[in-house]
Write an enzyme that holds these catalytic residues in place. Structure first.
Site, PDB file in Angstrom:
ATOM      1  N   ASP A 310      64.435 -27.910  45.407  1.00 37.14           N
ATOM      2  CA  ASP A 310      63.455 -28.981  45.520  1.00 37.14           C
ATOM      3  C   ASP A 310      62.537 -28.779  46.727  1.00 37.14           C
ATOM      4  OD1 ASP A 310      62.494 -31.754  44.879  1.00 37.14           O
ATOM      5  OD2 ASP A 310      63.322 -32.155  46.873  1.00 37.14           O
ATOM      6  N   GLU A 363      60.643 -25.196  43.188  1.00 35.99           N
ATOM      7  CA  GLU A 363      59.679 -26.252  42.907  1.00 35.99           C
ATOM      8  C   GLU A 363      58.682 -26.212  44.059  1.00 35.99           C
ATOM      9  OE1 GLU A 363      57.895 -30.197  43.278  1.00 35.99           O
ATOM     10  OE2 GLU A 363      59.767 -29.899  44.358  1.00 35.99           O
TER      11      GLU A 363
END
Length: 648
Positions: A310, A363
């Site tokens: 993330d 990401e």
């Protein structure tokens, strides 16, 4: 239960050097036997503490009975406590150098008290009998790059809820969710973070227990069962992983021993005001050991197939999401975080050294180069990157009135300029359907019918575009409301024809994707794609080919992004012969207008789109149509035709 786990000098040395990559086998609470007595060996890193004590339900939370010994000059404390069993609750009671007393959950705890409780629990991670050997062997011989990858992104707490509002357990989800995802034609499930977290609406992205799978849905072995059933069904599992920041709750990692420990000492570097969290200090070797060990932990203990990392941008840049008054510079005067960059590279080298077939997905919303290149070639070392540029351009394009899309045709076509610069996943994720952004269906313009047609053409275009695929739950049946992160999906919508037809459409599109190697075998190679016509901005149509390693295995994709039906539309094709319409998002069974191209379509020797042969088709409104050659006509050169006549 295993024999004594007293941390040894070699493990301690590696931990303090940042190179103990299975530190969860040394630190934390481990059921063990020492001197013939069963109990638990507790070990914790707290270098600034004046004293550390173990408290729990086994000693009435009285730390005076179990004072730990400092066994490392750099602050590892350890103690064996006899007669403790699985399920007991505990914390560390830390006497700080400033005279305060803190009660902290174990950073390496394998299990946690159900919220709102904050204690850690004793758990054994041994003894589960896995039945996923066939899956794990298959992974070793199957290339993810050259295979299909269609990911269903799931938040377990809101996929479905029980009538009383309660959660489905890991074991219940192992039946219902796994069966559903398999039937829908997905290849992988991606789970929003499952590390223990105190606040439901953080979705798991603000964790307190990095080694503790959330107790909301059951025990660690229940979670093992869930993963096992996924693998037995042929589904890979990816978990969101959050090394960029952690929550500030008092029982968590913040000022763990009374001083900044897991976070940076400098508040300007530690604080992430946008999220109300703290950044890990990647300059501390013990933090590097903690995080890299954690990545391996999910793969080693739970057989997770990969991690979606993330917020990589927040790792790469010191001032990501910070107001200007909080900006800092690195030693070279720049904005990059060199320690985090080295951490990322070390992370990926280590993970692929442990499991060469793991999935490590970034990401990343930046234009950082070589994100998916190997570290030894100057890259960050991931093997996939989310294509945020494609997602932003496509959603911006799709939200426009179709009659004005022609002026922004480049939003539709620009992604092909860089489609092979990284190994991409095309994401339509949870981030795009929450916080007032509206659901995918509700982003679409037009009347009720056009909204569904727009969503169908988007999904068809996405499935045909180079790159692996990801769709957040609810998108498959056209959830009308944006994701409500405290409620389950609006499954009752399947009682309405338009939503049921969308559900059928996505299922059939997914299964088509699985069958057609041209849609995935050469995803990351320019040879797998060719334009037929990228320039029809006047009619907002894009036409291209996808190809597999078999030169005759070709698909021709035509996407019409206006509600205009073109009864006479001509496309150049790669081969003369006969074609069939393989798929049409405008089919009546999908809620479309039923403008199909039936039967065999024969090419004509009419040059079009710089190709000698072409097809005359009907192009439905707001639709993606896919054609495939079923009979290729071999053309002989003039010289060969002459020789044939002479021979005759």
């Amino acid at each position: 239960m295993v024999m004594s786990l007293i941390p040894g000098p070699e493990d301690l040395y590696l931990f303090h050097e940042g190179n103990l990559f299975q530190s969860y086998r040394m630190l934390g609470a481990h059921l063990t036997i020492e001197a013939g007595v069963s109990g638990v060996r507790f070990s914790v890193w707290a270098p600034h503490a004046r004293e550390v004590r173990v408290i729990g339900d086994f000693n009435r939370w009285d730390g005076s009975k179990h004072v730990m010994q400092k066994i490392s000059l750099w602050g590892v404390w350890s103690l064996f406590v006899p007669n403790i069993k699985e399920g007991n609750y505990y914390k560390y009671e830390i006497a700080t150098s400033g005279g305060a007393t803190l009660h902290k959950a174990d950073p390496y705890a394998f299990w946690s008290e159900v919220k709102p409780g904050t204690a850690s629990r004793i758990a054994s991670l041994e003894g589960y009998e896995w039945a996923d050997q066939a899956w794990r062997e298959k992974r070793k011989t199957t290339s993810a790059f050259h295979g299909p990858m269609n990911i269903y992104e799931v938040h377990l707490g809101t996929w479905k809820k029980k009538p009383d509002g309660g959660y489905y357990t890991y074991r219940e989800l192992a039946e219902d969710l796994v069966e559903y995802v398999k039937d829908m034609g997905y290849t992988h499930i991606e789970l929003l973070p499952l590390a223990e977290h105190p606040y439901d609406r953080s979705w798991g992205y603000q964790a307190t227990g990095y080694y503790s799978v959330t107790s909301r849905f059951g025990t660690p072995k229940d979670f093992m069962y869930f993963i096992d059933r996924c693998h037995q069904a042929g589904l890979g599992v990816i978990m969101d992983w959050v090394p960029g920041h952690f929550v500030k709750d008092d029982h968590g990692l913040r000022r763990f021993d009374g001083e900044p420990l897991f976070e940076y000492n400098d508040p300007a570097r530690a604080d992430k005001p946008e999220w109300g969290t703290l950044s890990f200090d990647f300059s501390k070797p013990e933090v590097v050991s903690f995080l890299i060990s954690n990545a391996l932990f999910w793969m080693d203990i739970y057989h997770i197939d990969g991690l979606r990392v993330d917020a990589v941008a927040s790792l790469l840049y010191l001032n990501f999401g910070k107001p200007r008054e909080m900006w800092v510079k690195n030693t070279h005067g720049g904005d990059e975080n060199p320690e985090a960059i080295e951490f990322i590279k070390k992370l990926n080298r280590t993970v692929f050294g442990y499991d060469p077939h793991a999935l490590m997905m970034a990401e990343d919303s930046t234009a950082w180069p070589l994100v998916t290149a190997p570290v030894h070639d100057g890259g960050l070392g991931f093997n996939y990157k989310w294509n945020m540029g494609w997602m932003n351009d496509m959603l911006k394009y799709m939200e426009m009135d179709p009659y004005f899309r022609g002026g922004s045709h480049s939003l539709l076509t620009f992604s092909f300029m860089y489609a092979f610069s990284e190994n991409y996943v095309l994401p339509l994720s949870h981030d795009e359907v929450v916080h007032g952004k509206k659901s995918l269906l509700n982003k679409m313009p037009g009347d009720y019918w056009q909204k569904f047609a727009n969503l169908r053409v988007l999904y068809g275009y996405m499935m045909s575009h180079p790159g692996k695929k990801l769709l957040f739950m609810g998108g498959e049946f056209g959830q009308f409301d944006e994701w409500k992160d405290l409620e389950d999906l609006d499954w009752e919508m399947l009682g309405y024809d338009s939503h049921l037809s969308m559900h059928r459409y996505v299922r059939d599109l997914n299964h088509l994707y699985l069958r057609e190697a041209a849609l995935w075998e050469l995803d990351h190679q320019p040879e797998g794609f060719a334009w037929i016509d990228p320039h029809d901005q006047k009619q907002s149509v894009a036409t291209f080919m996808r190809k597999s390693s078999d030169p005759e295995d070709v698909l021709v994709i035509v996407s019409n992004f206006t509600p205009v039906y073109h009864e006479h539309y001509r496309i150049g094709v790669p081969y003369a012969g006969e074609y069939v319409e393989l798929f049409n998002s405008d089919a009546g069974e999908y809620g479309g207008s039923g403008k199909l191209n039936s039967g065999k379509l024969k090419t004509e020797e009419i040059a079009w789109h710089d190709r000698p042969d072409s097809l005359h088709i009907g192009l439905p409104p707001l639709a993606t149509v896919i054609f495939k050659p079923i009979k290729i006509k071999r053309k002989r050169s003039k010289a060969n035709r002459g020789r044939s006549r002479a021979d005759a």
